[in-house]
Scaffold this motif. Structure first.
Motif, PDB file in Angstrom:
ATOM      1  N   LYS A 248       6.848 -11.992   0.000  1.00  0.00           N
ATOM      2  CA  LYS A 248       6.731 -10.842  -0.888  1.00  0.00           C
ATOM      3  C   LYS A 248       5.263 -10.445  -1.078  1.00  0.00           C
ATOM      4  CE  LYS A 248      10.830 -12.164  -3.600  1.00  0.00           C
ATOM      5  NZ  LYS A 248      11.312 -12.548  -4.944  1.00  0.00           N
ATOM      6  N   ALA A 249       5.039  -9.303  -1.691  1.00  0.00           N
ATOM      7  CA  ALA A 249       3.687  -8.851  -2.009  1.00  0.00           C
ATOM      8  C   ALA A 249       3.011  -9.880  -2.913  1.00  0.00           C
ATOM      9  CB  ALA A 249       3.725  -7.492  -2.693  1.00  0.00           C
ATOM     10  N   ALA A 250       1.737 -10.179  -2.632  1.00  0.00           N
ATOM     11  CA  ALA A 250       0.899 -11.111  -3.390  1.00  0.00           C
ATOM     12  C   ALA A 250       1.317 -12.567  -3.201  1.00  0.00           C
ATOM     13  CB  ALA A 250       0.869 -10.771  -4.870  1.00  0.00           C
ATOM     14  N   ALA A 251       2.202 -12.833  -2.225  1.00  0.00           N
ATOM     15  CA  ALA A 251       2.723 -14.183  -2.037  1.00  0.00           C
ATOM     16  C   ALA A 251       2.678 -14.602  -0.578  1.00  0.00           C
ATOM     17  CB  ALA A 251       4.162 -14.264  -2.552  1.00  0.00           C
TER      18      ALA A 251
ATOM     19  N   MET B 121       0.862  -1.176   0.000  1.00  0.00           N
ATOM     20  CA  MET B 121       0.000   0.000   0.000  1.00  0.00           C
ATOM     21  C   MET B 121       0.895   1.222   0.000  1.00  0.00           C
ATOM     22  SD  MET B 121      -3.098   1.016   2.617  1.00  0.00           S
ATOM     23  CE  MET B 121      -4.052  -0.402   2.073  1.00  0.00           C
ATOM     24  N   LYS B 122       0.821   1.967  -1.095  1.00  0.00           N
ATOM     25  CA  LYS B 122       1.731   3.078  -1.319  1.00  0.00           C
ATOM     26  C   LYS B 122       3.161   2.549  -1.303  1.00  0.00           C
ATOM     27  CE  LYS B 122      -1.471   6.601   0.377  1.00  0.00           C
ATOM     28  NZ  LYS B 122      -1.720   7.715   1.326  1.00  0.00           N
ATOM     29  N   GLU B 123       3.969   2.977  -0.370  1.00  0.00           N
ATOM     30  CA  GLU B 123       5.346   2.493  -0.339  1.00  0.00           C
ATOM     31  C   GLU B 123       5.589   1.479   0.769  1.00  0.00           C
ATOM     32  OE1 GLU B 123       7.528   3.219  -2.686  1.00  0.00           O
ATOM     33  OE2 GLU B 123       5.912   4.362  -3.633  1.00  0.00           O
ATOM     34  N   GLU B 124       4.533   1.119   1.492  1.00  0.00           N
ATOM     35  CA  GLU B 124       4.703   0.216   2.615  1.00  0.00           C
ATOM     36  C   GLU B 124       4.245  -1.192   2.249  1.00  0.00           C
ATOM     37  OE1 GLU B 124       3.309  -0.174   7.290  1.00  0.00           O
ATOM     38  OE2 GLU B 124       3.103   1.718   6.210  1.00  0.00           O
ATOM     39  N   ILE B 125       5.080  -2.187   2.534  1.00  0.00           N
ATOM     40  CA  ILE B 125       4.783  -3.579   2.228  1.00  0.00           C
ATOM     41  C   ILE B 125       4.467  -4.332   3.516  1.00  0.00           C
ATOM     42  CG2 ILE B 125       5.665  -5.750   1.312  1.00  0.00           C
ATOM     43  CD1 ILE B 125       7.349  -4.189  -0.636  1.00  0.00           C
ATOM     44  N   THR B 126       3.320  -5.004   3.524  1.00  0.00           N
ATOM     45  CA  THR B 126       2.983  -5.907   4.624  1.00  0.00           C
ATOM     46  C   THR B 126       3.327  -7.316   4.171  1.00  0.00           C
ATOM     47  OG1 THR B 126       1.187  -4.484   5.405  1.00  0.00           O
ATOM     48  CG2 THR B 126       1.141  -6.793   6.086  1.00  0.00           C
TER      49      THR B 126
END
Length: 233
Positions: free
Chosen positions: A121-124, A92-97
């Motif tokens: 990683k994002a989406a994984a 979300m924006k520049e922050e990765i959960t």
């Protein structure tokens, strides 16, 4: 909040038949060579001519591990195993959960998944191993599971686990249906089977943003796909 997906199959082929549903294998990534990912039959069902059958699932993904009785290849059926709900990473924006991360262990010959701090990683989501697997290993698998409409988690993609691996898996909401006698969990040759299968893609194209699809198996053997919004989520 997970999204509920419905696939409605109409058998207008002219005769009774068994149908198998498959899921596109997830994208996998790791620091070394990515493993071969096998596609497992997700659902196998009998549909009489002129009848309709509904398949339901959700966007909730599951990290999965299990065993096979012999080295995995086309025709081998993957046994039921252990699963864990796997939250996918997101940006979300520049922050990765980070996405859910799990350590695969083998305790007295039984594989299991233990949640550990999230780092996918994002989406994984991610699956890691230690050094308790046999070498070489042809028995213990890891992969992706999805609910099969009956509340049970079935493996839809699997790969041979190796020691000290750390692999991100990115699922794709794309399904396939074909007339087939394969059983649930059986490894299939997706490139070959998909040539005569119907593809239901909720991840891109006409199916993006939709949560339901109607599939008509016609008398000429082809599958017509129509997407819509169910308004039931």
């Amino acid at each position: 909040m997970s999204i509920k997906y419905t696939i409605t199959l109409h058998n207008d082929h002219g005769k009774d038949g068994r149908y198998a549903f498959f899921v596109d294998p997830p994208q996998v990534s790791e620091s070394l060579t990515a493993p071969e990912v096998f596609t497992n039959a997700w659902i196998s069902t009998f549909v009489p001519n002129g009848s309709t059958h509904d398949i339901t699932t959700t966007s909730e993904m599951f990290a999965w591990c299990g065993t096979v009785p012999k080295p995995p290849c086309v025709g081998v059926t993957v046994h039921e195993g252990a699963s864990q709900p796997a939250a996918l990473g997101y940006k979300m924006k520049e922050e990765i959960t980070p996405g859910g991360t799990f350590e695969m262990i083998v305790d007295r010959g039984v594989p299991d998944l233990i949640p550990i701090p999230s780092s996918a990683k994002a989406a994984a989501y991610k699956i890691e191993t230690g050094s308790d697997l046999p070498t070489p290993n042809y028995k213990y698998l890891f992969g992706l599971g999805m609910t099969n409409g009956c509340g049970l988690v079935s493996p839809v993609a699997s790969a041979v686990a190796t020691n000290n691996m750390s692999i991100n898996l990115t699922p794709i909401m794309k399904f396939h249906v074909s007339q087939s006698d394969v059983e649930t969990g059986e490894i299939i040759d997706l490139p070959s089977v998909s040539k005569k299968a119907g593809a239901i893609d909720f991840s891109s194209g006409l199916g993006a943003g939709k949560d339901a699809a109607t599939v008509v198996h016609k008398s000429n053997g082809t599958f017509d796909i129509m997407y819509h919004v169910s308004y039931k989520n």
